[in-house]
Design an enzyme around this catalytic site. Structure first.
Site, PDB file in Angstrom:
ATOM      1  CE  LYS A  49      -2.107   2.647   2.913  1.00  0.00           C
ATOM      2  NZ  LYS A  49      -2.025   3.870   2.183  1.00  0.00           N
ATOM      3  CD  GLU A  78      13.465   1.228   9.418  1.00  0.00           C
ATOM      4  OE1 GLU A  78      13.750   2.355   9.790  1.00  0.00           O
ATOM      5  OE2 GLU A  78      14.164   0.093   9.501  1.00  0.00           O
ATOM      6  CD  GLU A  81       9.147  12.854  12.683  1.00  0.00           C
ATOM      7  OE1 GLU A  81       8.125  11.964  12.840  1.00  0.00           O
ATOM      8  OE2 GLU A  81       9.858  12.123  12.023  1.00  0.00           O
ATOM      9  CB  CYS A 128      12.658   9.451   8.864  1.00  0.00           C
ATOM     10  SG  CYS A 128      13.767   8.356   7.955  1.00  0.00           S
TER      11      CYS A 128
HETATM   12  P1  NAD Z   1       1.972   8.020   8.148  1.00  0.00           P
HETATM   13  O1  NAD Z   1       2.053   7.309   9.410  1.00  0.00           O
HETATM   14  O2  NAD Z   1       0.813   9.303   8.301  1.00  0.00           O
HETATM   15  O3  NAD Z   1       1.552   7.183   6.680  1.00  0.00           O
HETATM   16  C1  NAD Z   1       2.444   5.993   6.415  1.00  0.00           C
HETATM   17  C2  NAD Z   1       1.353   5.141   5.687  1.00  0.00           C
HETATM   18  O4  NAD Z   1       0.777   4.424   6.541  1.00  0.00           O
HETATM   19  C3  NAD Z   1       0.559   5.618   4.581  1.00  0.00           C
HETATM   20  O5  NAD Z   1       0.684   4.726   3.436  1.00  0.00           O
HETATM   21  C4  NAD Z   1      -0.505   5.920   5.295  1.00  0.00           C
HETATM   22  O6  NAD Z   1      -1.623   5.771   4.297  1.00  0.00           O
HETATM   23  C5  NAD Z   1      -0.578   4.543   6.245  1.00  0.00           C
HETATM   24  N1  NAD Z   1      -1.453   4.564   7.241  1.00  0.00           N
HETATM   25  C6  NAD Z   1      -2.081   5.573   7.943  1.00  0.00           C
HETATM   26  N2  NAD Z   1      -2.883   5.145   9.081  1.00  0.00           N
HETATM   27  C7  NAD Z   1      -3.184   3.904   8.756  1.00  0.00           C
HETATM   28  C8  NAD Z   1      -3.679   2.722   9.520  1.00  0.00           C
HETATM   29  N3  NAD Z   1      -4.611   3.270  10.768  1.00  0.00           N
HETATM   30  N4  NAD Z   1      -3.561   1.502   9.072  1.00  0.00           N
HETATM   31  C9  NAD Z   1      -2.676   1.199   8.343  1.00  0.00           C
HETATM   32  N5  NAD Z   1      -2.032   2.149   7.359  1.00  0.00           N
HETATM   33  C10 NAD Z   1      -2.001   3.367   7.661  1.00  0.00           C
HETATM   34  O7  NAD Z   1       3.124   8.719   7.847  1.00  0.00           O
HETATM   35  P2  NAD Z   1       3.763   9.894   6.444  1.00  0.00           P
HETATM   36  O8  NAD Z   1       3.076  11.121   6.797  1.00  0.00           O
HETATM   37  O9  NAD Z   1       3.324   9.176   5.330  1.00  0.00           O
HETATM   38  O10 NAD Z   1       5.265   9.887   6.662  1.00  0.00           O
HETATM   39  C11 NAD Z   1       5.860  10.494   7.389  1.00  0.00           C
HETATM   40  C12 NAD Z   1       6.463   9.595   8.898  1.00  0.00           C
HETATM   41  O11 NAD Z   1       7.300   8.711   8.269  1.00  0.00           O
HETATM   42  C13 NAD Z   1       7.256  10.528   9.665  1.00  0.00           C
HETATM   43  O12 NAD Z   1       6.962  10.512  11.062  1.00  0.00           O
HETATM   44  C14 NAD Z   1       8.607  10.151   9.451  1.00  0.00           C
HETATM   45  O13 NAD Z   1       9.593  10.195  10.246  1.00  0.00           O
HETATM   46  C15 NAD Z   1       8.324   8.578   8.828  1.00  0.00           C
HETATM   47  N6  NAD Z   1       9.380   8.109   8.308  1.00  0.00           N
HETATM   48  C16 NAD Z   1      10.350   7.253   8.640  1.00  0.00           C
HETATM   49  C17 NAD Z   1      11.329   6.884   7.817  1.00  0.00           C
HETATM   50  C18 NAD Z   1      12.229   5.826   8.338  1.00  0.00           C
HETATM   51  O14 NAD Z   1      12.916   4.966   7.609  1.00  0.00           O
HETATM   52  N7  NAD Z   1      12.529   5.528   9.791  1.00  0.00           N
HETATM   53  C19 NAD Z   1      11.389   7.013   6.513  1.00  0.00           C
HETATM   54  C20 NAD Z   1      10.499   7.898   5.816  1.00  0.00           C
HETATM   55  C21 NAD Z   1       9.442   8.524   6.824  1.00  0.00           C
END
Ligand code: NAD
Length: 504
Positions: free
Chosen positions: A193, A268, A404, A304
């Site tokens: 997804k 992650e 963050e 991140c």
């Molecule tokens: P997010 O958690 O809002 O969304 C990530 C994914 O999860 C999306 O595909 C979203 O549709 C899905 N999602 C949301 N709610 C869900 C649920 N209840 N069940 C299943 N899936 C769900 O994050 P974002 O805004 O897309 O990305 C930003 C975050 O990602 C920041 O916190 C950043 O630090 C983190 N990030 C971490 C890394 C790493 O490698 N550690 C890399 C990139 C981003």
């Protein structure tokens, strides 16, 4: 002139997004769609299907069927290696189109995506090449009999089964590769997804997998928002493992949802990674440029592992702030297809509101605003642009030093002693990365060993395909990259085999 990305849609080949289930692209069963609005212009860019719970179930069923058929997991190692390498080549051949699709999705400028390795198509291709090399090397052990006698004790690595891979929107090339390459190299099948804020890039990456020769059903795609599509996936009974990159809040929800069937989980998550700048840093100006650059260039701090907290020795504090200020003034915004533009807007209005809220909080809590702190207007008023923002004289327990923000905001905290710097660096709920700037190699290693974070850069920082990447503390569970990443897509099986009847 009003900013528009519309002319690029056709030349890039953007088309309505569909689901991929068992090798067939289609609109799904619900008829609902998501309209993607461009973060720099607010324009509607394209639409894609929102999967229903029934579509998610069909995708999981297809992945299970493909897993059990052995069409991928049992195929000749040489064939699987060839598919993964061929895919790496296809990514490189299609890099220009993929970068352009990304610019239409998340507005990361071409100037950035074509130059910075970690978030490049080339890095994603390298990840596939790296993992292809493990396909025929995932061995177990043969152990000497513990109790004496005549028997064999052996271990095997077997694919974990059906994987749900859930991506964020900010770095689609690398994050797709860091999940899909080890899952496929281990012999798993996948339901993927993408983020609703970065779907078109990922759909093209998926199309290329079929061109590389991946059997139908091995990788399936469901598109749409976290609720309902992500929820339907993480609560599905027939998923063996969830591999997730995204926010800490959703990470915690995934741990909860996994409990029902004890799914394996790797996460992650976010960070509040520090840069520790010592008085003996080889080049304070460069340390400042690197730190503020990661918080402003390309992704506008929506990365991140960006060092969003700078812990700076008092002897070089003013020099650091002056250099960071100079670099912040050089960041350019606008059309991601314009080669002169080096940074991006925030991904959506919710994120814009959040970041501006944190900036207000920083001011209220008494941090000194050196530059920025406001939304950009004029030609950029329709986009979610925020000026590069530096807060100085920040207390490490202030909100802007602890949470963050995921925007172009750097919090600078002064220190005097090495021990104090380490204590401040570790005084966070996160532990994703850190950078140490010092010309003293002993100090740099001493400090690196004391930092509670998954990846440490000494006078510089890169993510590489063979190097495990992931978080201590609330920055995640598990690692991506290298052997440890593939092993996380396997189960370890022990087999005991008596060689005489006496031991039975
Ligand atoms: P997010 O958690 O809002 O969304 C990530 C994914 O999860 C999306 O595909 C979203 O549709 C899905 N999602 C949301 N709610 C869900 C649920 N209840 N069940 C299943 N899936 C769900 O994050 P974002 O805004 O897309 O990305 C930003 C975050 O990602 C920041 O916190 C950043 O630090 C983190 N990030 C971490 C890394 C790493 O490698 N550690 C890399 C990139 C981003």
């Amino acid at each position: 002139m009003t900013l528009t990305v519309q002319p690029h849609r056709e030349s890039v080949g953007l088309k309505a997004g569909q689901l991929l289930i068992d090798g067939q692209w289609g609109p799904g069963t619900g008829g609902a769609t998501w309209t993607h609005h461009h973060p720099a212009t607010g324009e509607a860019v394209g639409e894609f299907a929102i999967a229903t719970a029934g579509d998610v179930d069909a995708a999981v069923t297809a992945a299970r069927g493909a897993f059990e058929s052995g069409a991928w997991s049992n195929a000749r190692a040489g064939k699987r290696i060839k598919v993964l390498h061929r895919y790496g080549e296809l990514l490189r051949e299609n890099a220009e189109q993929l970068r352009a699709l990304q610019a239409l999705d998340n507005s990361v400028p071409l100037s950035f995506s074509s130059t910075i390795y970690a978030t490049s198509v080339e890095a994603a291709a390298d990840v596939f090449d790296h993992h292809a090399g493990w396909v025929d090397k995932l061995g177990g052990q043969t152990l000497p009999p513990y109790q004496g006698g005549d028997h064999l004790a052996m271990t095997f690595r077997e694919p974990i089964g059906v994987v749900a891979a859930i991506l964020p929107w900010n770095a689609p090339f690398l994050l797709f590769a860091q999940k899909v390459a080890p899952a496929l190299a281990a012999g798993c099948t996948v339901v993927l997804k993408p983020s609703e804020y970065c779907t078109f890039t990922v759909l093209r990456m998926v199309e290329l997998l079929a061109d590389a020769g991946l059997p139908p059903g091995t990788l399936n795609v469901v598109t749409g928002p976290g609720d309902p599509v992500g929820e339907a996936l993480i609560t599905h009974q027939d998923i063996d493992k969830i591999s997730f990159t995204g926010s800490r809040a959703v990470g915690k929800r995934i741990v909860e949802a996994s409990a029902g069937t004890l799914k394996r989980v790797s996460l992650e998550l976010g960070g509040k990674s520090p840069a520790l700048v010592f008085a003996d840093a080889p080049n304070v100006g460069l340390a400042a440029a690197t730190t503020i650059g990661a918080v402003t260039m390309g992704l506008s701090g929506q990365a991140c592992v960006a060092n969003t907290r700078a812990l700076v020795h008092r002897d070089v504090y003013d020099e650091f702030i002056a250099a960071a200020h100079g670099m912040a003034a050089a960041i350019t915004y606008g059309d991601p297809f314009d080669p002169g533009v080096i940074s991006a807007p925030l991904i959506n209005e919710r994120q814009l509101g959040r970041v501006l809220g944190y900036i207000e909080k920083g001011k209220e809590e008494g941090a000194r605003l050196v530059t920025g702190g406001e939304r950009l207007g004029g030609d950029l008023a329709a986009g979610n642009f925020v000026a590069p923002t530096i807060f100085a004289d920040v207390s490490n327990d202030a909100t802007v030093a602890q949470e963050e923000i995921f925007g172009p905001v750097l919090a600078v905290v002064p220190f005097t002693e090495e021990e104090e710097a380490v204590r401040l660096a570790n005084d966070t709920e996160y532990g994703l990365g850190a950078s140490v700037f010092s010309a003293d190699a002993q100090r740099a290693f001493r400090v690196s060993r004391k930092l509670r974070a998954g990846t440490i850069g000494v006078n510089g920082f890169q993510i590489e395909p063979h190097l495990p990447f992931g978080g201590f503390k609330q920055s995640g569970l598990g690692r991506e990259g290298g052997l440890s990443s593939i092993e996380a897509f396997t189960e370890l099986k022990s087999v005991y085999l008596p060689l005489t009847d006496e031991l039975m």
